[in-house]
Design a protein around this motif. Structure first.
Motif, PDB file in Angstrom:
ATOM      1  N   ILE A  46       0.849  -1.184   0.000  1.00 27.19           N
ATOM      2  CA  ILE A  46       0.000   0.000   0.000  1.00 27.19           C
ATOM      3  C   ILE A  46       0.889   1.238   0.000  1.00 27.19           C
ATOM      4  O   ILE A  46       1.892   1.293   0.710  1.00 27.19           O
ATOM      5  N   ARG A  47       0.518   2.235  -0.812  1.00 21.84           N
ATOM      6  CA  ARG A  47       1.212   3.509  -0.801  1.00 21.84           C
ATOM      7  C   ARG A  47       0.260   4.605  -0.311  1.00 21.84           C
ATOM      8  O   ARG A  47      -0.964   4.426  -0.332  1.00 21.84           O
ATOM      9  N   PHE A  48       0.849   5.724   0.100  1.00 23.66           N
ATOM     10  CA  PHE A  48       0.045   6.840   0.576  1.00 23.66           C
ATOM     11  C   PHE A  48       0.368   8.082  -0.249  1.00 23.66           C
ATOM     12  O   PHE A  48       1.518   8.326  -0.615  1.00 23.66           O
ATOM     13  N   GLN A  49      -0.681   8.826  -0.548  1.00 27.65           N
ATOM     14  CA  GLN A  49      -0.563  10.007  -1.389  1.00 27.65           C
ATOM     15  C   GLN A  49      -1.210  11.184  -0.682  1.00 27.65           C
ATOM     16  O   GLN A  49      -2.083  11.021   0.178  1.00 27.65           O
ATOM     17  N   GLN A  50      -0.785  12.383  -1.054  1.00 25.53           N
ATOM     18  CA  GLN A  50      -1.317  13.600  -0.434  1.00 25.53           C
ATOM     19  C   GLN A  50      -1.655  14.612  -1.515  1.00 25.53           C
ATOM     20  O   GLN A  50      -0.892  14.802  -2.462  1.00 25.53           O
ATOM     21  N   TRP A  51      -2.796  15.271  -1.363  1.00 24.91           N
ATOM     22  CA  TRP A  51      -3.256  16.249  -2.339  1.00 24.91           C
ATOM     23  C   TRP A  51      -2.586  17.587  -2.058  1.00 24.91           C
ATOM     24  O   TRP A  51      -2.679  18.135  -0.951  1.00 24.91           O
ATOM     25  N   ASP A  52      -1.885  18.114  -3.067  1.00 19.57           N
ATOM     26  CA  ASP A  52      -1.164  19.375  -2.870  1.00 19.57           C
ATOM     27  C   ASP A  52      -1.948  20.584  -3.360  1.00 19.57           C
ATOM     28  O   ASP A  52      -1.424  21.704  -3.411  1.00 19.57           O
ATOM     29  N   GLY A  53      -3.191  20.367  -3.716  1.00 22.04           N
ATOM     30  CA  GLY A  53      -4.033  21.436  -4.229  1.00 22.04           C
ATOM     31  C   GLY A  53      -4.243  21.353  -5.726  1.00 22.04           C
ATOM     32  O   GLY A  53      -5.175  21.966  -6.253  1.00 22.04           O
ATOM     33  N   GLY A  54      -3.391  20.581  -6.401  1.00 23.92           N
ATOM     34  CA  GLY A  54      -3.535  20.436  -7.851  1.00 23.92           C
ATOM     35  C   GLY A  54      -3.317  19.033  -8.355  1.00 23.92           C
ATOM     36  O   GLY A  54      -3.785  18.659  -9.433  1.00 23.92           O
TER      37      GLY A  54
END
Length: 438
Positions: free
Chosen positions: A390-398
Motif C-alpha cells: 500500500i502507498r500513501f498520497q497527499q493532495w497538494d491542491g492540484g
C-alpha cells in the motif's frame, strides 16, 4: 458393409459433426463490463470501467488479442445498483463462444449479491481493492479474487503509516482515532480489523457513520470535532468525499490528519472541494501519473484510432489506473491459463485456474509498461489477494503526490481473520473448503 461397420461409420460421423462447432468457433473471448456512468458515483464507474475497456482495446489493437484470441467486450449500465448488476450479469454471462471470461461486479454490495451465482456458474469475479474481504481465502471462495489488496490489508497498512508518523506503535497507546464512514457495505468492511488493531495497540476508535449518499454531513463533523481525535480515517466516496472535506475544513479539522481509504483518493473527489482538500492523505494500492509506458501505448493504439472510452485528460488519473489494472490482471490470468489449456477462447473455470496460478513479477511489470504502477503479484489456490503493498498520497491542491514507498500490511493480523471469517461462511453455507495442498 456389415451392420456393425455401418453403425461405427454413423457414430464416427456423429462425433465429427459434434466436434465441428468447437473446431470452427471464433477466436474471441467475451468480457462483460458492468459500468455506472450515472448516479452519485458516476466518476468512479466511468473512469474505472472505461479504462478497463481501454486496456482490452489496447491488447486487441497492439497485440492482436491474447495469443491470437480477440477480446470482445460489451458495456452494461448498472447505476451502481445491485439489482441492475444482477440483471446485467444474467444477461451477459453466456455471451461469446465460451461465455464470460470473468465478471467485475462494480461495487461491494453487488459482489455479495453475486457470490453464489458466480460460483454456481463457474465464472471468476475480479475485484481490485473491493469486494468481500474474506473472499481472499480461495479455499472457500474459489471464484472470488480480491486482487492486490483487500480492505483489511489496507487498514493494517494505514495504522502502520500512522504509527510511523507518531514514532512507533507504542506511541499509539491512548490515541483517539475517528472512523468516519459513509454507511454502505464496503466502508463497513474495515470495522473488524480496526477493532482488532485498537485492542493490540491501545488506541481508541469511535465510529461516525454517514447516511448514503453522504451529501449532508454537517452534524457528523461537528460530532467529530467534539471528539477531538488525533487522527481521522475517512471512508467517503464520490460527492460524499467532497462534502466531507468541506465540512472538515469548516470546523477546522486539519486535513493532514485525515487519511482516506482508496475510494476517497481520486482527482474527481477532491478537486471540487477546492482549498478544503489541500493536505488530505489517502491510501492507494497503486501509483498514479501519465508517465508510465502503458499510457503512451493506449494513446497511440486506442485514442489516436478513435477507440477510447474515457475523456483523454483522465488517462493516468487514479480511477483510470485502477481500471487499467483490472484489465492487466484479467489478461495475465488468461495468458497463464492458455499456457495450460491452449491458445483459444477459455471457459470461466479455465480463467479461474489462470488467475489463481498467476504471478506478475517485477520483470513482467516492466514488460507490461507498468513498473512501479502496481506491486508484484503472486496468487495461489489459497490466497486470492496476492500480497500487494500500500502507498500513501497527499493532495497538494492540484495533484496527488506520493508520500510513501510501498507500506507493507500485516498478514499476521489479516490472514487469521480472513480464514476465520471464511470458515464461518463455509459452515453457514455447508461448503467444504478446497484442499490447496497446504
Amino acid at each position: 458393409m456389415t451392420f456393425a461397420r455401418s453403425l461405427l461409420a454413423v457414430l464416427a460421423l456423429g462425433s465429427v459433426a459434434q466436434a465441428a462447432p468447437a473446431l470452427s468457433q471464433p477466436m474471441e473471448q467475451f468480457v462483460p463490463i458492468a459500468i455506472y456512468r450515472t448516479g452519485p458515483y458516476a466518476s468512479g464507474g466511468s473512469g474505472i470501467y472505461g479504462a478497463y475497456a481501454d486496456y482490452l482495446a489496447l491488447v486487441n489493437e497492439r497485440d492482436g488479442g491474447v495469443n491470437g484470441v480477440k477480446l470482445v467486450f460489451e458495456e452494461c449500465e448498472t447505476a451502481y445498483q445491485p439489482d441492475r448488476m444482477i440483471e446485467c450479469y444474467e444477461r451477459l454471462k453466456n455471451k461469446g463462444p465460451t461465455g464470460a471470461a470473468a465478471f467485475a461486479p462494480s461495487g461491494t454490495g453487488s459482489v455479495y449479491a453475486l457470490i453464489e451465482r458466480m460460483t454456481e456458474d463457474k465464472i471468476p469475479s475480479i475485484t481490485l481493492g473491493y469486494g468481500r474481504t474474506d473472499a481472499s481465502d480461495g479455499r472457500v471462495f474459489p471464484y472470488m479474487f480480491t486482487l492486490i489488496a483487500n480492505y483489511w490489508t489496507q487498514n493494517t497498512a494505514t495504522i502502520r503509516f500512522i504509527a510511523e508518523k507518531e514514532g512507533g506503535f507504542e506511541k499509539l497507546k491512548g490515541k483517539k482515532i475517528a472512523n468516519v464512514l459513509v454507511d454502505f457495505p464496503s466502508a463497513r468492511e474495515t470495522g473488524p480489523v480496526l477493532e482488532k488493531q485498537a485492542g493490540m495497540h491501545g488506541f481508541e476508535v469511535r465510529n461516525f457513520p454517514i447516511a448514503p449518499p453522504g451529501l449532508d454531513q454537517r452534524a457528523v463533523w461537528l460530532q467529530v470535532r467534539q471528539y477531538r481525535p488525533d487522527w481521522i480515517l475517512f471512508a467517503g466516496w464520490g460527492s460524499a468525499t467532497t462534502a466531507g472535506l468541506k465540512e472538515a475544513a469548516r470546523v477546522a479539522i486539519p486535513r493532514d490528519r485525515m487519511i482516506g481509504w482508496w475510494w476517497s483518493g481520486s482527482e474527481e473527489d477532491v478537486t471540487p472541494a477546492g482549498d478544503a482538500a489541500k493536505g488530505f492523505i489517502t491510501s492507494q494500492f497503486h501509483a498514479t501519473g501519465q508517465d508510465f509506458p502503458v499510457f503512451g501505448d493506449i494513446r497511440k493504439f486506442v485514442y489516436e484510432k478513435g477507440k477510447g472510452n474515457v475523456e483523454p485528460n483522465r488517462i493516468g488519473s487514479v480511477y483510470y489506473v485502477r481500471g487499467v489494472l483490472h484489465g492487466v490482471v484479467l489478461v495475465e490470468g488468461m495468458r497463464t491459463a492458455m499456457a495450460r489449456f491452449g491458445n483459444r477462447p477459455l471457459t470461466g473455470d479455465e480463467v479461474r485456474w489462470g488467475l489463481e496460478n498467476m504471478e506478475i513479477s517485477p520483470e513482467r511489470l516492466r514488460q507490461l509498461g507498468i513498473d512501479g504502477l502496481m506491486p508484484p503479484l503472486k496468487v495461489t489456490c489459497a490466497d486470492h489477494e496476492g500480497g500487494g503493498g500500500i502507498r500513501f498520497q497527499q493532495w497538494d491542491g492540484g495533484k496527488w503526490a506520493m508520500i510513501s514507498d510501498w507500506v507493507q500490511p500485516d498478514p499476521s493480523i489479516v490472514r487469521p481473520m480472513v480464514e476465520a471469517s471464511a470458515a464461518q461462511y463455509a459452515r453457514e453455507k455447508g461448503i467444504t473448503p478446497r484442499d490447496c495442498g497446504t
